[in-house]
Write a protein that holds these residues in place. Structure first.
Motif, PDB file in Angstrom:
ATOM      1  N   GLY A 676       0.895  -0.963   0.066  1.00  0.00           N
ATOM      2  CA  GLY A 676      -0.105   0.020  -0.057  1.00  0.00           C
ATOM      3  C   GLY A 676       0.950   1.415   0.041  1.00  0.00           C
ATOM      4  O   GLY A 676       0.648   2.097  -0.675  1.00  0.00           O
ATOM      5  N   SER A 718       1.827   4.343   7.294  1.00  0.00           N
ATOM      6  CA  SER A 718       1.049   3.052   6.827  1.00  0.00           C
ATOM      7  C   SER A 718       1.276   1.980   7.932  1.00  0.00           C
ATOM      8  O   SER A 718       2.204   1.500   8.494  1.00  0.00           O
ATOM      9  CB  SER A 718       1.479   2.665   5.421  1.00  0.00           C
ATOM     10  OG  SER A 718       1.027   1.392   5.198  1.00  0.00           O
ATOM     11  N   LEU A 720      -0.871  -1.879   8.791  1.00  0.00           N
ATOM     12  CA  LEU A 720      -1.890  -2.723   8.230  1.00  0.00           C
ATOM     13  C   LEU A 720      -2.774  -3.699   9.313  1.00  0.00           C
ATOM     14  O   LEU A 720      -3.644  -3.942   9.338  1.00  0.00           O
ATOM     15  CB  LEU A 720      -1.184  -3.913   7.464  1.00  0.00           C
ATOM     16  CG  LEU A 720      -2.243  -4.963   6.807  1.00  0.00           C
ATOM     17  CD1 LEU A 720      -2.494  -3.957   5.496  1.00  0.00           C
ATOM     18  CD2 LEU A 720      -1.275  -5.864   6.333  1.00  0.00           C
ATOM     19  N   ALA A 749      -5.053  -0.659   6.064  1.00  0.00           N
ATOM     20  CA  ALA A 749      -6.286  -1.449   6.093  1.00  0.00           C
ATOM     21  C   ALA A 749      -6.965  -1.326   7.592  1.00  0.00           C
ATOM     22  O   ALA A 749      -8.150  -1.508   7.797  1.00  0.00           O
ATOM     23  CB  ALA A 749      -6.024  -3.125   5.711  1.00  0.00           C
ATOM     24  N   ASP A 767      -7.399   5.802   0.555  1.00  0.00           N
ATOM     25  CA  ASP A 767      -6.657   5.320  -0.623  1.00  0.00           C
ATOM     26  C   ASP A 767      -5.675   6.045  -0.863  1.00  0.00           C
ATOM     27  O   ASP A 767      -5.491   7.336  -0.591  1.00  0.00           O
ATOM     28  CB  ASP A 767      -7.494   4.782  -1.714  1.00  0.00           C
ATOM     29  CG  ASP A 767      -8.349   6.115  -2.246  1.00  0.00           C
ATOM     30  OD1 ASP A 767      -9.665   5.851  -2.463  1.00  0.00           O
ATOM     31  OD2 ASP A 767      -7.795   7.368  -2.413  1.00  0.00           O
TER      32      ASP A 767
ATOM     33  N   ARG B  25     -10.035  -7.791  -4.581  1.00  0.00           N
ATOM     34  CA  ARG B  25      -8.917  -7.224  -4.007  1.00  0.00           C
ATOM     35  C   ARG B  25      -8.193  -6.317  -5.277  1.00  0.00           C
ATOM     36  O   ARG B  25      -7.625  -5.300  -4.822  1.00  0.00           O
ATOM     37  CB  ARG B  25      -7.704  -8.514  -3.849  1.00  0.00           C
ATOM     38  CG  ARG B  25      -7.978  -9.109  -2.658  1.00  0.00           C
ATOM     39  CD  ARG B  25      -7.022 -10.325  -2.447  1.00  0.00           C
ATOM     40  NE  ARG B  25      -7.575 -11.281  -1.580  1.00  0.00           N
ATOM     41  CZ  ARG B  25      -7.401 -11.265  -0.203  1.00  0.00           C
ATOM     42  NH1 ARG B  25      -6.599 -10.252   0.062  1.00  0.00           N
ATOM     43  NH2 ARG B  25      -7.962 -12.113   0.453  1.00  0.00           N
TER      44      ARG B  25
END
Lengths: 784, 196
Positions: A676, A718, A720, A749, A767, B25
């Motif tokens: 990401g 970032s 996760l 996430a 995003d 995904r």
């Protein structure tokens, strides 16, 4: 008698399974078997006794799984285990106690989070205490990863002076879990100086045969073979193995007939299995293996043999004469270097030279980074190319496999500095035929230095098969007999010393025009004299052509298959696109690059960026936000944009690059997910931001340092997982405390707007595109 | 008795990437260019699994034992309610997949992203196969598989699940300090079985 002396004369028998027998005595599933050294020492000692009574020479203490990384009571458990083993061993004079060193249960960097040094240090402690408790040898076993095996051997050697035996787990495809084949393990283990090595666990004796055969063919040391008693199944709540003692013994007979094998049993074997094996093989003759003289280097997957078939060493990772590489080294842009490595590999080189010698950088640190990061993305063996002693020992220590080391020369100071490193970490080493008096002008003179170097190496126990002489190619533009002398030296060295040779071929043409023509011809001449490897540029068509042609002509290329394959040209194969904007929108990197170059002839760089690239990206960014296109297309467009940026940046006068709009980007401490973050990076760069990417698993302090050093006020973080998001909170707190006007964007996430607000972030980016929009707004509003 | 009812390990060579997982995904249907990346991934992936079957006994609706493992979780308790046995399995597509993904990150983040999505999906596909295998073996009613991280069944149980399945030794799955499974495309799960 030391066990290493005994195994020169006769076969050694290791004991059999411990875990299975403990389970039969009541060990619960998932219970730590080492605890029984404290809770049921009589049971453990009795098991040891039964193996010694069956005739085994060596018992392994019940120490598998004991590791300082897993338990604070490791020393207590270790001592108890050694007590049980020594107790039994005392009753059987002439028997040996091995300290059993198993895997830590963690994966080493870069795939996992355990550092090489932490793994090695744990093993150092284990080995030292084991020696103190009276172990006769260290048995490193059931290792299914090449790197962890190296860490264990290095650590054990640093902790004790006992003999070291190593045994790995190979699966049905004949490789270790992380990909190493027997040739790779053999190369590395012999180079590290272990006393015996081989295979254990996972397979029964019959399934092990192919790997055992490969090992006995190439090994200069005894080969350890410790199979399972077949495959397990559960019957009435008990785990049973399907090969009986008699069948096991029969299979082991075949293995005993392969020379130099040491035998034992693993999961599912019992004293009965070993007793019958010893009876069945006792009279089969045993010979200590002959020394093999192969010159090999290896990576974590395979070995490369240097001998009759010429080896290509890709020379492109070397700052000399390469401004782009120099820039990459100065800015820490490792991606550029990794790319050079991958691309050379695609051209067919067998080994990659790595030289990062630039005066203004921290060479040892950079060398360590490059070696470990290259090995994360390519499985080619590496040539560590440096004159900096610390860089050499760092690289050799952290290298995964047996490296090629460039170089040592005839100066006493060089040999004194390089050979100890080669001895400790293993390696084959290039020996330059020059000394305090310079480079001899005769072939005889260069041969002499090569000879002296091999003799000095032998004092360290480094065999001549690991010395590769480089008689140096001096340019014919200032040394008219340069080629003749070098070629003669290659011939003499091969004839008289019988060792391999290497050359930096392109040096022969320095100062002349059209260098490729001379290099290619000289290359063939040298190959004809028996040159074993060449440091060369694989992007040179002439050199690659000479290499393939030589192999075909010298019968090294059956049916000229490789030669023919090298002749087929790759088709470009992409749909044409109208213009640069179109190429960016459609994600066509190659065309975008070409079109950008074309446009530079008529348009200024800044105009191209603002009028062609950014609008196209903007459009596709909007389509992404409207869910008309998705991430893959967005990324491909970003890549095409980046490709054209690369070309354009080269044309921009220095200082006009928009340094003002920067972002410091990182995945937080403890988190190894970076996809990401990489997406954010690509997108930000394609929109013209300057991204300082700190990578993953970044401690808060390091983020702060980067912000303070660069003066950048925008940070992207970032994370996760729930287990790492607290590190994000810590990082934000540290930043806000020390850099009051800093702005932190967070994503990942596990995050939500609510959580982002709670931990003090300035913006939650769902995003990558929203990160870009926020950053643009930030810089538009800010006083830059 | 050590309580283990069954144990096994194996590998599948023909696991496919489930289209639905992959689309989710990617954020859209996979285009034709993804086929090449998926094939490249499959050529380096090694799909392995190992499992153990243990008895289940409840002391309350949210406290129960799976073999020697004591669990407190409302969500898992609900999933397993009525079950007297359970499979615990671990599965992985291997470390070469991680290396491929890392390598692609150097040259093409787009490719990396697509390959990573495919790899995660492939791991799910592998779990589907293992799940089906275990259901068939059990010849009984099985519950949907349940992994650490679902509901109130935290990641803290991962070390114990790895120990019980012997996953580190059997298929090379390990755990980082922050409870990530490595290789990264690995899964552990529990499948409740009701034979009574």
């Amino acid at each position: 008698m030391k066990i290493t002396e005994l195994m020169r004369k006769s076969r050694i028998y290791f004991d059999g399974g411990m875990g299975t027998l403990l389970q039969q005595a009541g060990l619960a599933p998932g219970e730590n078997s080492a605890e029984w050294n404290l809770s049921h020492p009589e049971v453990v000692t009795e098991i040891h006794r039964s193996y010694l009574a069956a005739g085994c020479n060596v018992i392994s203490a019940n120490t598998f799984g004991i590791n300082p990384l897993n338990s604070d009571r490791w020393d207590e458990l270790l001592k108890a285990a050694m007590d049980c083993a020594k107790k039994a061993s005392c009753e059987f004079p002439g028997s040996y106690v091995a300290f059993d060193l198993g895997p830590s249960g963690r994966m080493l960097e870069p795939l996992g989070d355990l550092s090489f040094d932490a793994a090695a240090d744990a093993c150092r402690k284990l080995a030292a205490l084991a020696e103190g408790c009276g172990a006769d040898l260290i048995l490193i076993e059931t290792m299914n990863d090449c790197y962890e095996t190296k860490a264990a051997v290095v650590g054990a050697k640093e902790g004790c002076s006992l003999p070291i035996f190593v045994s790995n787990v190979y699966d049905g495809s004949g490789k270790l879990m992380t990909g190493a084949d027997p040739f790779a393990m053999s190369a590395m283990l012999e180079a590290l100086g272990v006393d015996a090595y081989g295979i254990n666990c996972s397979l029964g004796p019959e399934q092990m045969l192919p790997v055992v055969k490969e090992l006995t063919d190439i090994s200069s040391l005894p080969v350890i073979v410790v199979p399972n008693a077949g495959l397990p199944r559960v019957e009435d709540g008990r785990t049973v193995y399907d090969i009986s003692p008699r069948e096991f013994a029969n299979h082991m007979k075949r293995i005993a007939r392969l020379d130099g094998t040491l035998l034992g049993g693993c999961c599912g074997t019992t004293p009965e299995h070993l007793k019958m094996t010893i009876e069945a093989t006792r009279n089969i003759p045993y010979h200590y293996p002959e020394k093999k003289r192969r010159t090999v280097v290896s990576s974590y997957t395979h070995s490369v043999e240097i001998g009759n078939d010429p080896i290509l060493i890709g020379e492109r990772i070397n700052p000399t004469g390469k401004p782009k590489l120099k820039e990459a080294l100065r800015t820490g842009n490792l991606n550029y270097i990794l790319n050079e490595g991958i691309r050379q590999g695609e051209r067919g080189v067998h080994v990659l030279d790595v030289n990062v010698g630039l005066p203004e950088i921290d060479e040892p640190e950079m060398m360590k980074q490059c070696v470990t990061k290259l090995q994360a993305v390519t499985d080619l063996p590496l040539q560590i190319d440096t004159t900096n002693h610390l860089a050499l020992s760092e690289a050799a220590r952290y290298y995964n496999g047996k490296p090629l080391i460039n170089s040592v020369n005839g100066k006493q100071e060089s040999m004194d500095s390089v050979f100890p490193v080669v001895k400790k970490y293993g390696g084959a080493v290039i020996a330059l035929t020059m000394d305090e008096a310079g480079i001899p002008d005769t072939a005889e003179g260069r041969y002499e230095i090569a000879r002296r170097i091999t003799e000095e190496a032998e004092k360290y126990g480094i065999e001549r098969k690991d010395i590769i002489a480089d008689p140096l190619a001096l340019t014919i533009s200032s040394n008219p007999d340069g080629a003749r002398v070098t070629l003669e030296a290659v011939k003499l060295i091969k004839q008289r010393l019988g060792i391999c040779t290497s050359l930096g071929v392109s040096n022969i043409s320095f100062g002349l025009p059209d260098r490729e023509r001379i290099n290619s011809a000289f290359f063939v001449m040298a190959l004809e004299q028996g040159l074993s490897c060449a440091i060369m540029n694989p992007f040179s068509e002439g050199m690659m052509g000479a290499y393939h042609a030589f192999r075909a002509l010298r019968e090294l290329d059956p049916a000229c298959c490789d030669y023919i394959a090298s002749c087929t040209k790759e088709e470009a194969g992409a749909q044409a696109s109208e213009d640069l904007s179109g190429s960016v929108r459609r994600g066509l990197s190659k065309q975008a690059k070409e079109q950008a170059l074309e446009l530079l002839k008529t348009t200024s760089p800044l105009d191209i960026i603002n009028n062609h690239i950014i609008p196209a990206l903007d459009k596709i960014g909007q389509e992404f936000e409207q869910k008309k296109v998705f991430l893959p297309q967005l990324l491909m467009s970003a890549e095409a944009a980046s490709a054209s940026f690369e070309v354009i940046k080269g044309a921009m006068p220095k200082g006009t690059a928009d340094k003002g709009r920067m972002m410091v980007l990182a995945t937080v401490q403890g988190d190894i997910h970076d996809i990401g973050k990489n997406i954010v990076k690509v997108l930000m760069e394609s929109f013209g931001f300057n991204v300082i990417d700190l990578g993953r698993d970044v401690p808060p302090k390091k983020v702060l340092e980067a912000v303070q050093k660069s003066g950048c006020r925008l940070v992207g973080l970032s994370a996760l997982m729930t287990t790492t998001v607290h590190a994000m909170e810590q990082t934000i707190r540290l930043l806000k405390k020390n850099v009051p006007n800093v702005n932190v964007v967070v994503g990942g996430a596990v995050l939500t707007k609510e959580y982002a607000d709670m931990i003090g972030a300035d913006f939650y980016a769902p995003d990558a595109m929203s990160t870009v929009r926020y950053s643009e707004e930030f810089y538009n509003n800010a006083d830059v | 008795m050590n309580g283990v009812l069954d144990r096994g390990t194996g590998c599948f060579s023909d696991v496919t990437v489930p289209e639905r997982e992959f689309s989710i995904r990617l954020g859209g249907k996979p285009g034709p260019e993804t086929a090449e990346y998926v094939n490249q991934l499959k050529s380096v992936a090694v799909c392995r699994y190992c499992y153990v079957k243990l008895p289940v006994s409840f002391s309350s609706s949210y406290s129960f034992n799976i073999g020697p493992l004591f669990v407190q979780s409302k969500a898992l308790g609900k999933n397993l309610s009525g079950c007297n046995e359970a499979y615990i399995f671990a599965a992985t597509i291997g470390s070469e997949a991680d290396r491929l993904i890392a390598r692609l990150g150097v040259s093409s983040p787009a490719r990396q992203f697509i390959t990573d999505a495919a790899a995660s999906s492939l791991a799910e596909g592998l779990c589907d196969r293992v799940n089906a295998l275990l259901v068939q073996k059990s010849c009984a009613e099985c519950r949907p598989r349940f992994s650490p991280g679902f509901g109130d069944f935290p990641l803290d149980y991962q070390p114990k699940l790895l120990r019980l399945t012997d996953a580190t030794k059997q298929i090379g799955v390990t755990l980082t300090n922050t409870l990530f499974l490595t290789p990264s495309k690995s899964v552990t799960a529990i499948i409740g079985v009701k034979t009574t």
